[in-house]
Design a protein around this motif. Structure first.
Motif, PDB file in Angstrom:
ATOM      1  N   ALA A  34       0.807  -1.225   0.000  1.00 59.50           N
ATOM      2  CA  ALA A  34       0.000   0.000   0.000  1.00 59.50           C
ATOM      3  C   ALA A  34       0.836   1.269   0.000  1.00 59.50           C
ATOM      4  O   ALA A  34       0.343   2.333  -0.391  1.00 59.50           O
ATOM      5  N   LYS A  35       2.066   1.183   0.450  1.00 62.99           N
ATOM      6  CA  LYS A  35       2.909   2.371   0.614  1.00 62.99           C
ATOM      7  C   LYS A  35       3.018   3.213  -0.663  1.00 62.99           C
ATOM      8  O   LYS A  35       2.863   4.440  -0.604  1.00 62.99           O
ATOM      9  N   PRO A  36       3.264   2.631  -1.842  1.00 58.35           N
ATOM     10  CA  PRO A  36       3.348   3.481  -3.044  1.00 58.35           C
ATOM     11  C   PRO A  36       2.062   4.278  -3.311  1.00 58.35           C
ATOM     12  O   PRO A  36       2.120   5.421  -3.746  1.00 58.35           O
ATOM     13  N   VAL A  37       0.921   3.678  -3.037  1.00 62.78           N
ATOM     14  CA  VAL A  37      -0.351   4.372  -3.268  1.00 62.78           C
ATOM     15  C   VAL A  37      -0.581   5.441  -2.206  1.00 62.78           C
ATOM     16  O   VAL A  37      -0.969   6.571  -2.524  1.00 62.78           O
ATOM     17  N   THR A  38      -0.329   5.105  -0.951  1.00 67.40           N
ATOM     18  CA  THR A  38      -0.555   6.093   0.110  1.00 67.40           C
ATOM     19  C   THR A  38       0.422   7.261   0.003  1.00 67.40           C
ATOM     20  O   THR A  38       0.068   8.387   0.359  1.00 67.40           O
ATOM     21  N   ASP A  39       1.626   6.999  -0.494  1.00 64.73           N
ATOM     22  CA  ASP A  39       2.580   8.095  -0.690  1.00 64.73           C
ATOM     23  C   ASP A  39       2.070   9.103  -1.719  1.00 64.73           C
ATOM     24  O   ASP A  39       2.329  10.300  -1.617  1.00 64.73           O
ATOM     25  N   ARG A  40       1.325   8.621  -2.705  1.00 69.60           N
ATOM     26  CA  ARG A  40       0.751   9.528  -3.715  1.00 69.60           C
ATOM     27  C   ARG A  40      -0.458  10.282  -3.163  1.00 69.60           C
ATOM     28  O   ARG A  40      -0.716  11.412  -3.580  1.00 69.60           O
ATOM     29  N   VAL A  41      -1.197   9.659  -2.265  1.00 70.73           N
ATOM     30  CA  VAL A  41      -2.422  10.264  -1.723  1.00 70.73           C
ATOM     31  C   VAL A  41      -2.109  11.230  -0.583  1.00 70.73           C
ATOM     32  O   VAL A  41      -2.850  12.192  -0.357  1.00 70.73           O
ATOM     33  N   THR A  42      -1.022  11.008   0.126  1.00 73.60           N
ATOM     34  CA  THR A  42      -0.679  11.810   1.302  1.00 73.60           C
ATOM     35  C   THR A  42      -0.663  13.315   1.034  1.00 73.60           C
ATOM     36  O   THR A  42      -1.265  14.066   1.806  1.00 73.60           O
ATOM     37  N   PRO A  43      -0.026  13.817  -0.031  1.00 76.38           N
ATOM     38  CA  PRO A  43      -0.053  15.265  -0.251  1.00 76.38           C
ATOM     39  C   PRO A  43      -1.469  15.826  -0.430  1.00 76.38           C
ATOM     40  O   PRO A  43      -1.772  16.921   0.047  1.00 76.38           O
ATOM     41  N   LEU A  44      -2.323  15.075  -1.071  1.00 74.99           N
ATOM     42  CA  LEU A  44      -3.709  15.515  -1.249  1.00 74.99           C
ATOM     43  C   LEU A  44      -4.438  15.602   0.087  1.00 74.99           C
ATOM     44  O   LEU A  44      -5.176  16.557   0.351  1.00 74.99           O
TER      45      LEU A  44
END
Length: 181
Positions: A34-44
């Motif tokens: 999940a880390k690659p996806v959550t890293d993309r969502v975190t700034p939003l």
């Protein structure tokens, strides 16, 4: 038809309730995927509200809790249509993070991920059908269109009646003027 709908909703929601429960209890096993996806969502998320937790494990737990809650709502038929849409929304990051067959070099792992990706795609389609299902009752769009059509017919009738009454009144007034008085 009601028993079939109830059974189908319960069967469709089962995977979300069970896997959501397991993922809520043990989110650590999903963190690497999940880390690659959550890293993309975190700034939003941080832009939306800095108080929102953005660590991967918490986001997995939130997604799992939403799946359990919405899955139970779908299974019981309470707010089934919105619950199906919510489940469809939770399925998108799960599928992208959990089954990225396009990134896998090993043919066996690629095939396995592709099968699970397609399974989730099928679940997504079922959820869209559940979200569109009105339970045999007319949907909001039909009811609105029907009400608008009914209103238009009522207005046309009222205009015809008003014209008819105006013609009658004009004839009556003309007749009244011609009468010797």
């Amino acid at each position: 038809m009601k028993p079939v709908r109830s059974l189908a909703r319960a069967m469709l929601s089962g995977i979300f309730v069970v896997s959501g429960f397991h993922n809520f209890k043990n989110p650590g096993r999903l963190v690497p995927a999940a880390k690659p996806v959550t890293d993309r969502v975190t700034p939003l998320l941080e832009r939306a509200d800095p108080r929102i937790p953005t660590d991967t494990e918490t986001l997995i737990r939130v997604n799992a809790a939403v799946q359990v809650g919405a899955g139970l709502m779908l299974a019981t038929g309470r707010f089934a249509r919105p619950a199906a849409l919510v489940l469809a929304g939770t399925l998108v990051p799960v599928t992208i993070a959990g089954h990225p067959f396009w990134n896998t070099d090993d043919p066996a792992a690629r095939n396995n991920n592709q099968i699970h990706f397609l399974k989730n795609l099928g679940l997504f389609g079922g959820l869209l059908l559940a979200a569109a299902d009105t339970g045999g009752k007319p949907g909001l769009r039909w009811r609105t269109g029907h009400r608008i059509g009914h209103s238009r017919r009522s207005v046309r009738r009222a205009v015809r009646t008003a014209r008819r009454e105006a013609r009658i009144a004009v004839r009556s007034a003309a007749t009244a003027r011609r009468l010797p008085g």
